[in-house]
Design a protein around this motif. Sequence first.
Motif, PDB file in Angstrom:
ATOM      1  N   UNK A  76       0.770  -1.255  -0.026  1.00 54.93           N
ATOM      2  CA  UNK A  76       0.032   0.223   0.023  1.00 54.93           C
ATOM      3  C   UNK A  76       0.741   1.303  -0.033  1.00 54.93           C
ATOM      4  N   UNK A  77       1.761   1.218   0.910  1.00 52.63           N
ATOM      5  CA  UNK A  77       2.789   2.236   0.833  1.00 52.63           C
ATOM      6  C   UNK A  77       3.409   2.656  -0.332  1.00 52.63           C
ATOM      7  N   UNK A  78       4.069   1.511  -0.969  1.00 53.41           N
ATOM      8  CA  UNK A  78       4.867   1.887  -2.220  1.00 53.41           C
ATOM      9  C   UNK A  78       3.909   2.338  -3.170  1.00 53.41           C
ATOM     10  N   UNK A  79       2.846   1.674  -3.424  1.00 50.33           N
ATOM     11  CA  UNK A  79       1.886   2.029  -4.449  1.00 50.33           C
ATOM     12  C   UNK A  79       1.424   3.487  -4.352  1.00 50.33           C
ATOM     13  N   UNK A  80       1.327   3.864  -3.256  1.00 49.95           N
ATOM     14  CA  UNK A  80       0.930   5.314  -3.127  1.00 49.95           C
ATOM     15  C   UNK A  80       2.070   6.319  -2.844  1.00 49.95           C
ATOM     16  N   UNK A  81       3.324   5.733  -3.150  1.00 47.55           N
ATOM     17  CA  UNK A  81       4.387   6.795  -3.129  1.00 47.55           C
ATOM     18  C   UNK A  81       4.797   7.099  -1.882  1.00 47.55           C
ATOM     19  N   UNK A  82       4.581   6.173  -0.927  1.00 50.49           N
ATOM     20  CA  UNK A  82       4.936   6.482   0.510  1.00 50.49           C
ATOM     21  C   UNK A  82       6.288   5.724   0.784  1.00 50.49           C
ATOM     22  N   UNK A  83       7.313   6.288   0.798  1.00 47.87           N
ATOM     23  CA  UNK A  83       8.561   5.468   0.939  1.00 47.87           C
ATOM     24  C   UNK A  83       9.131   5.641   2.366  1.00 47.87           C
ATOM     25  N   UNK A  84       8.318   6.353   3.290  1.00 51.61           N
ATOM     26  CA  UNK A  84       8.966   6.614   4.454  1.00 51.61           C
ATOM     27  C   UNK A  84       9.927   7.877   4.612  1.00 51.61           C
ATOM     28  N   UNK A  85      10.455   8.085   5.687  1.00 53.41           N
ATOM     29  CA  UNK A  85      11.105   9.166   5.983  1.00 53.41           C
ATOM     30  C   UNK A  85      12.722   8.728   5.906  1.00 53.41           C
ATOM     31  N   UNK A  86      13.243   9.489   5.215  1.00 49.16           N
ATOM     32  CA  UNK A  86      14.756   9.494   5.125  1.00 49.16           C
ATOM     33  C   UNK A  86      15.618   9.564   6.738  1.00 49.16           C
ATOM     34  N   UNK A  87      16.518   8.649   6.688  1.00 56.80           N
ATOM     35  CA  UNK A  87      17.310   8.570   7.998  1.00 56.80           C
ATOM     36  C   UNK A  87      18.283   9.922   7.979  1.00 56.80           C
ATOM     37  N   UNK A  92      12.732  14.504   6.444  1.00 54.23           N
ATOM     38  CA  UNK A  92      12.206  14.730   4.924  1.00 54.23           C
ATOM     39  C   UNK A  92      11.625  13.291   4.492  1.00 54.23           C
ATOM     40  N   UNK A  93      10.516  13.376   4.037  1.00 57.06           N
ATOM     41  CA  UNK A  93       9.991  12.092   3.046  1.00 57.06           C
ATOM     42  C   UNK A  93      10.902  11.587   1.987  1.00 57.06           C
ATOM     43  N   UNK A  94      11.208  10.321   1.865  1.00 57.46           N
ATOM     44  CA  UNK A  94      12.011   9.967   0.800  1.00 57.46           C
ATOM     45  C   UNK A  94      11.370  10.507  -0.540  1.00 57.46           C
ATOM     46  N   UNK A  95      10.031  10.215  -0.554  1.00 56.22           N
ATOM     47  CA  UNK A  95       9.406  10.717  -1.886  1.00 56.22           C
ATOM     48  C   UNK A  95       9.772  12.017  -2.419  1.00 56.22           C
ATOM     49  N   UNK A  96       9.584  12.996  -1.362  1.00 53.73           N
ATOM     50  CA  UNK A  96       9.964  14.387  -1.424  1.00 53.73           C
ATOM     51  C   UNK A  96      11.410  14.494  -2.182  1.00 53.73           C
ATOM     52  N   UNK A  97      12.257  13.863  -1.602  1.00 59.24           N
ATOM     53  CA  UNK A  97      13.850  13.713  -1.836  1.00 59.24           C
ATOM     54  C   UNK A  97      13.872  13.315  -3.379  1.00 59.24           C
ATOM     55  N   UNK A  98      13.260  12.606  -3.700  1.00 60.46           N
ATOM     56  CA  UNK A  98      13.375  11.768  -4.874  1.00 60.46           C
ATOM     57  C   UNK A  98      12.692  12.630  -6.027  1.00 60.46           C
ATOM     58  N   UNK A  99      11.342  13.173  -5.507  1.00 61.12           N
ATOM     59  CA  UNK A  99      10.842  13.846  -6.702  1.00 61.12           C
ATOM     60  C   UNK A  99      11.591  15.191  -7.350  1.00 61.12           C
ATOM     61  N   UNK A 100      12.379  15.557  -6.232  1.00 62.17           N
ATOM     62  CA  UNK A 100      13.336  17.071  -6.556  1.00 62.17           C
ATOM     63  C   UNK A 100      14.537  16.313  -7.611  1.00 62.17           C
ATOM     64  N   UNK A 101      15.037  15.135  -7.382  1.00 61.93           N
ATOM     65  CA  UNK A 101      15.969  14.721  -8.206  1.00 61.93           C
ATOM     66  C   UNK A 101      15.747  13.907  -9.476  1.00 61.93           C
ATOM     67  N   UNK A 102      14.495  13.365  -9.531  1.00 64.64           N
ATOM     68  CA  UNK A 102      14.123  12.376 -10.577  1.00 64.64           C
ATOM     69  C   UNK A 102      14.095  13.062 -11.918  1.00 64.64           C
ATOM     70  N   UNK A 300      16.109   2.875  -5.407  1.00 58.76           N
ATOM     71  CA  UNK A 300      16.168   1.379  -6.178  1.00 58.76           C
ATOM     72  C   UNK A 300      14.981   1.053  -6.860  1.00 58.76           C
ATOM     73  N   UNK A 301      13.858   1.307  -6.075  1.00 60.04           N
ATOM     74  CA  UNK A 301      12.574   1.075  -6.755  1.00 60.04           C
ATOM     75  C   UNK A 301      12.168   1.817  -8.029  1.00 60.04           C
ATOM     76  N   UNK A 302      12.457   3.395  -7.778  1.00 63.36           N
ATOM     77  CA  UNK A 302      12.213   4.139  -8.747  1.00 63.36           C
ATOM     78  C   UNK A 302      13.238   4.066  -9.944  1.00 63.36           C
ATOM     79  N   UNK A 303      14.442   3.999  -9.798  1.00 61.05           N
ATOM     80  CA  UNK A 303      15.258   3.544 -10.845  1.00 61.05           C
ATOM     81  C   UNK A 303      14.979   2.331 -11.694  1.00 61.05           C
TER      82      UNK A 303
END
Lengths: 328, 340
Positions: A76-87, A92-102, A300-303
Amino acid sequence: MATTESKSEFLVRRLGHFTVAFCALLVINFAIPRVMPGDPTTQFVGPGFTEEARQQMLEQFGLNEPMWEQFLLYLINTLTGDFGLSFSRYPTPVFELMMERLPRTLFLMGASVSLSVAIGVPLGAFGAWKFGQRQDVLITQGSLFFRSIPTFWLAILMLFVFGYLIPIFPLGGVSAAGTEYTGLLDYLADLIYHSVLPIVTLSAYFVAGYTFLMRASLLDILPENYITIAQTKGLSDREVLFRHAVPPAVLPVITQLGFQIGRLVGGAILVEAVFSYPGMGQLMFEAVLARDFPLIQGTFFLLTLTVLTAMLIADLLYAFLDPRVGGS
Amino acid sequence: MTESELMNQRSAPSDEPILSVEGLTTHYETDDVDSVVQAAENVSFTVSRGQTIGLVGESGCGKSTVGLSLLRALPPQGSIVDGSVYFDGQDLTTFKKKEIKKIQWNRISMIYQGAQNAFNPVKTIDTQIREALAKHDVVPKNQRRERIEELLQKVDLDPGVADRYPHELSGGMKQRAAIAMAISCEPDLLIADEPTTALDVVVQAKVLRMLLDLQEEFNFGMVVISHNLAAIMKVSDDIGVMYAGNMVERSSAENIFEDPQHPYTAKLFGSIIDPQRPPKQVENIPGVPPDLRNPPDGCRFADRCDLATEECSAQMPAFEPKNESTEHLAACFHSEEVSR
Ligand SMILES: Nc1ncnc2c1ncn2[C@@H]1O[C@H](COP(=O)(O)OP(=O)(O)OP(=O)(O)O)[C@@H](O)[C@H]1O
Ligand SMILES: [Mg+2]
């Protein structure tokens, strides 16, 4: 090459492949952190957290739940783009970090593919047309050179020459955060300015690859009867080359496009690291160094998804362009 | 010569042969600069409108080379090194590339050996026939589709085939479509290189019948190349027998069959009892033809010939009239001894 498969059957089959690969990706991405040595909690929950944060994390990831519930939650989390928070950049949510870079990485890869196809295909076609002559030898030798030099070495060389000796391009990165852009054009101009060296470096290898592919493919086509016939029908050499020889010859090159994407991602990670180009590759690189597991998982998932999608697009393009794939 | 003059000549009925080949000699360069493949040596024959000559001989004896030379469509390694190809009174061997492009497909056309690959796999039949019509401006643009459908109907194909891709057609259909493409500009001379190989027997007969019907309609001269002797017998007025790059015998089909003057011809046709029945293939004579990079000085058939004497290996026999008939030529010292 007669085929009994219709075009829609072909599409369904390829979408099926995609789905299977996507499911495998989901499972692998779920399993890897859990089968890695050590307790998953020690990997997922960094040591620097307070007990409260740790409990909250465990809750959020559902790491106290049974495996199947964990998997469901993960799905559910993955399919809704929720990859948790970066350590490493908590919280910062992982998703947010990735969306800036993708977008930057997609731009880097897209531009490299386009550039290498745009240069490699005509170059290879020209080489084949001039088979065995001076131009062909030059093209072949040149391609061989660019295909043999290691990408990281070329990256450093480029940086040294065009960033330091003749500083016409920036040493790396993108414009500092907070830079004001006067508009989209300004943003794009800045992006291109910062991307030229990485794109050129990444393309060098692939240009050579497409040159070889196209040359070989065209050399297969040129002795065909229909080429001779096109010539005697009255078409000029140029018409024969572009109307009759190139169209069937690019098809194998397109199939290769999909397969090369994997290498492209590998190359992108390397090039981004050397040029400190803040894309997905660099993000993944940083995540690995920081043992930032949610971020590793996310990137890994997104790439991988990018690779799968690119392969699907290449296949669809091939099916669209080759009338032999599926009857009408 | 202007375009309209060419058109006039085309429609003028005449007993003059449309094609007259004199001493045609074609060589291929090889990777070894010192040696060439002498693929056709001193080949001569004529064809009139509405008439057919058949070229027969074993694989590799230079049949396709002759065909391609007539059309000046040899691969880059090949060149005509001697002799003349008079087409409609002009020697095509002297033509520049630009001039020959006006003749190719428009006035001399060819069904290539391996017609299964005559069409580009990623283009429709319509597109590919249309190119020929457009290049030679045979019909105005808005009538081209109509013309293409007409052509397809002439070769017993559904007009809808125009919009199909080659892989959607059966072998026989592709062969017919290739014929339609070859006659699209209504040529004066049609070269058909193995038009029936790769087809089953029933389709072979139909395709041959069709070629004859088309010839009747358009009155073109025809050069048919085949190792299928029955096919050649069926369609040809004259037959030229080739061996290792030489034409060794030439006459009417009847003479060649009834009264061969060259031992190779006799062996070839001796195996057919009835020309209407499916024959044995050409490849049934023991031994192999010589290497054309280094052919023997004398008769090239000598080492496979029962009648050969010392004379045969020492000297090439002249290609000369036999049997008091100027129409029956052969290159053999022992013609009198040849029997079926
Ligand atoms: N492009 C080429 N380069 C060099 N040699 C060639 C080339 N094409 C044909 N040859 C040689 O020329 C000779 C005559 O070939 P050709 O194709 O004319 O024979 P053919 O009678 O048509 O044979 P087949 O019945 O197999 O079609 C052969 O020895 C062949 O190997
Ligand atoms: Mg041949």
